[in-house]
Design a protein around this motif. Structure first.
Motif, PDB file in Angstrom:
ATOM      1  N   CYS A 114      44.630  41.835  67.560  1.00  0.00           N
ATOM      2  CA  CYS A 114      44.547  40.900  68.690  1.00  0.00           C
ATOM      3  C   CYS A 114      43.385  41.243  69.614  1.00  0.00           C
ATOM      4  N   LEU A 115      43.144  42.545  69.818  1.00  0.00           N
ATOM      5  CA  LEU A 115      42.007  42.957  70.652  1.00  0.00           C
ATOM      6  C   LEU A 115      40.689  42.541  70.000  1.00  0.00           C
ATOM      7  N   ALA A 116      40.601  42.705  68.691  1.00  0.00           N
ATOM      8  CA  ALA A 116      39.391  42.280  67.981  1.00  0.00           C
ATOM      9  C   ALA A 116      39.216  40.771  68.095  1.00  0.00           C
ATOM     10  N   TYR A 117      40.324  40.038  68.045  1.00  0.00           N
ATOM     11  CA  TYR A 117      40.250  38.582  68.174  1.00  0.00           C
ATOM     12  C   TYR A 117      39.751  38.177  69.553  1.00  0.00           C
ATOM     13  N   LEU A 118      40.124  38.927  70.582  1.00  0.00           N
ATOM     14  CA  LEU A 118      39.633  38.634  71.932  1.00  0.00           C
ATOM     15  C   LEU A 118      38.113  38.778  71.999  1.00  0.00           C
ATOM     16  N   VAL A 119      37.565  39.718  71.232  1.00  0.00           N
ATOM     17  CA  VAL A 119      36.106  39.867  71.183  1.00  0.00           C
ATOM     18  C   VAL A 119      35.472  38.623  70.564  1.00  0.00           C
ATOM     19  N   VAL A 120      36.086  38.109  69.502  1.00  0.00           N
ATOM     20  CA  VAL A 120      35.589  36.887  68.867  1.00  0.00           C
ATOM     21  C   VAL A 120      35.631  35.727  69.853  1.00  0.00           C
ATOM     22  N   ILE A 121      36.749  35.598  70.563  1.00  0.00           N
ATOM     23  CA  ILE A 121      36.883  34.530  71.552  1.00  0.00           C
ATOM     24  C   ILE A 121      35.807  34.646  72.621  1.00  0.00           C
ATOM     25  N   TYR A 122      35.567  35.872  73.069  1.00  0.00           N
ATOM     26  CA  TYR A 122      34.559  36.082  74.116  1.00  0.00           C
ATOM     27  C   TYR A 122      33.175  35.646  73.651  1.00  0.00           C
ATOM     28  N   GLN A 123      32.827  35.997  72.433  1.00  0.00           N
ATOM     29  CA  GLN A 123      31.507  35.627  71.914  1.00  0.00           C
ATOM     30  C   GLN A 123      31.342  34.111  71.829  1.00  0.00           C
ATOM     31  N   LEU A 124      32.391  33.412  71.406  1.00  0.00           N
ATOM     32  CA  LEU A 124      32.297  31.960  71.260  1.00  0.00           C
ATOM     33  C   LEU A 124      32.478  31.233  72.587  1.00  0.00           C
ATOM     34  N   ALA A 125      33.511  31.611  73.327  1.00  0.00           N
ATOM     35  CA  ALA A 125      33.857  30.864  74.538  1.00  0.00           C
ATOM     36  C   ALA A 125      32.906  31.142  75.693  1.00  0.00           C
ATOM     37  N   VAL A 126      32.330  32.336  75.736  1.00  0.00           N
ATOM     38  CA  VAL A 126      31.434  32.684  76.846  1.00  0.00           C
ATOM     39  C   VAL A 126      29.975  32.526  76.414  1.00  0.00           C
ATOM     40  N   HIS A 127      29.531  33.373  75.486  1.00  0.00           N
ATOM     41  CA  HIS A 127      28.124  33.310  75.067  1.00  0.00           C
ATOM     42  C   HIS A 127      27.822  32.014  74.309  1.00  0.00           C
ATOM     43  N   VAL A 139      36.221  36.490  53.686  1.00  0.00           N
ATOM     44  CA  VAL A 139      35.022  35.795  53.222  1.00  0.00           C
ATOM     45  C   VAL A 139      34.794  34.504  54.013  1.00  0.00           C
ATOM     46  N   THR A 140      35.853  33.739  54.212  1.00  0.00           N
ATOM     47  CA  THR A 140      35.693  32.408  54.801  1.00  0.00           C
ATOM     48  C   THR A 140      35.544  32.424  56.323  1.00  0.00           C
ATOM     49  N   THR A 141      36.273  33.288  57.008  1.00  0.00           N
ATOM     50  CA  THR A 141      36.205  33.242  58.482  1.00  0.00           C
ATOM     51  C   THR A 141      34.839  33.653  59.037  1.00  0.00           C
ATOM     52  N   PRO A 142      34.148  34.659  58.450  1.00  0.00           N
ATOM     53  CA  PRO A 142      32.793  34.917  58.941  1.00  0.00           C
ATOM     54  C   PRO A 142      31.862  33.713  58.759  1.00  0.00           C
ATOM     55  N   LEU A 143      32.049  32.969  57.656  1.00  0.00           N
ATOM     56  CA  LEU A 143      31.225  31.779  57.451  1.00  0.00           C
ATOM     57  C   LEU A 143      31.512  30.709  58.495  1.00  0.00           C
ATOM     58  N   LEU A 144      32.792  30.539  58.846  1.00  0.00           N
ATOM     59  CA  LEU A 144      33.145  29.584  59.889  1.00  0.00           C
ATOM     60  C   LEU A 144      32.557  29.999  61.232  1.00  0.00           C
ATOM     61  N   LEU A 145      32.626  31.299  61.510  1.00  0.00           N
ATOM     62  CA  LEU A 145      32.047  31.803  62.748  1.00  0.00           C
ATOM     63  C   LEU A 145      30.544  31.570  62.796  1.00  0.00           C
ATOM     64  N   MET A 146      29.883  31.777  61.682  1.00  0.00           N
ATOM     65  CA  MET A 146      28.440  31.586  61.642  1.00  0.00           C
ATOM     66  C   MET A 146      28.075  30.114  61.814  1.00  0.00           C
ATOM     67  N   ASP A 147      28.908  29.214  61.304  1.00  0.00           N
ATOM     68  CA  ASP A 147      28.677  27.782  61.548  1.00  0.00           C
ATOM     69  C   ASP A 147      28.649  27.489  63.041  1.00  0.00           C
ATOM     70  N   LEU A 148      29.645  28.012  63.748  1.00  0.00           N
ATOM     71  CA  LEU A 148      29.714  27.786  65.190  1.00  0.00           C
ATOM     72  C   LEU A 148      28.580  28.497  65.922  1.00  0.00           C
ATOM     73  N   ALA A 149      28.269  29.719  65.476  1.00  0.00           N
ATOM     74  CA  ALA A 149      27.202  30.479  66.129  1.00  0.00           C
ATOM     75  C   ALA A 149      25.853  29.799  65.950  1.00  0.00           C
ATOM     76  N   PHE A 150      25.579  29.297  64.755  1.00  0.00           N
ATOM     77  CA  PHE A 150      24.321  28.599  64.511  1.00  0.00           C
ATOM     78  C   PHE A 150      24.241  27.313  65.324  1.00  0.00           C
ATOM     79  N   LEU A 151      25.361  26.621  65.432  1.00  0.00           N
ATOM     80  CA  LEU A 151      25.385  25.387  66.223  1.00  0.00           C
ATOM     81  C   LEU A 151      25.064  25.672  67.684  1.00  0.00           C
ATOM     82  N   ALA A 152      25.652  26.746  68.219  1.00  0.00           N
ATOM     83  CA  ALA A 152      25.422  27.080  69.624  1.00  0.00           C
ATOM     84  C   ALA A 152      24.042  27.673  69.859  1.00  0.00           C
TER      85      ALA A 152
END
Length: 213
Positions: free
Chosen positions: A96-109, A42-55
């Motif tokens: 870990c592979l799924a986490y790399l996808v998360v990193i790619y979305q934040l760190a690159v895009h 529940v909480t980690t998608p919300l944290l991700l969306m905070d960062l995604a909205f900011l970017a």
């Protein structure tokens, strides 16, 4: 969890080989706080969306990041209940592979979109994004030495996750809120996001009103 709810046990059978006597098996039980994974889902998608909205990430990128995040947590839960080491580490590798996808979305895009905004927003995104990724990377490390290899006991595992959760959630949240209050440039506009769907036109925009003024 403090009251004993949200807890189960994982069961592994370890085989010990001997030269002159038959092999022996040992049943290993370890507490698994499955409620922790429910909380993270529940909480980690919300944290991700905070960062995604900011970017200002597009809806498609946000969707990919959130789905990858949920896969990461789900496979982590499967790993915790794995019946043998092969299953455990197999699910762990998937997480870990799924986490790399998360990193790619934040760190690159995410970084590219944030840096295309004003300098204050770009700098802040890099700082809070790096803070988040460092903390999130610590979680699979703790899992590896706790549930995975069982090199630390359950009490040490609980303390480790508690410290990480405090840093990754309340500290992250207060930092984000205080920065939004101090720097209007980082405020998020949702105008047009849902109306235009998940394409590029639906990108969340930061500071558009200032640019059009």
């Amino acid at each position: 969890m403090a009251m004993g709810d949200g807890i189960s046990f994982s069961h592994n059978t370890e085989t010990e080989s001997h030269k002159h006597v038959p092999d022996t098996t040992v049943d290993v039980y370890r507490q698994v706080y499955w409620a922790r994974y429910v909380d993270w889902s529940v909480t980690t998608p919300l944290l991700l969306m905070d960062l995604a909205f900011l970017a200002g990430l597009s809806g498609a990128n946000i969707l990919v990041a959130v789905v990858a995040d949920l896969i990461m947590i789900l496979t982590g839960l499967f790993a915790a209940f794995g019946g043998n080491e092969s299953a455990q580490w197999g699910y762990y590798a998937m997480a870990c592979l799924a986490y790399l996808v998360v990193i790619y979305q934040l760190a690159v895009h995410g970084r590219a979109m944030a840096m295309s905004k004003d300098s204050k927003t770009g700098t802040f995104f890099q700082a809070i994004g790096a803070f988040t990724l460092v903390l999130w990377t610590a979680y699979p490390i703790v899992w590896g030495i706790a549930d995975g290899s069982r090199n630390i006991n359950v009490d040490a595992e609980i303390i480790s996750y508690a410290v990480l959760d405090v840093l990754a959630k309340p500290v992250f949240g207060f930092w984000l809120l205080f920065t939004h209050d101090a720097m209007p440039e980082t405020s998020v506009s949702l105008e047009g996001f849902w109306a235009h769907g998940l394409g590029k036109e639906g990108s969340l925009r930061v500071g558009d009103d200032d640019e059009g003024a």
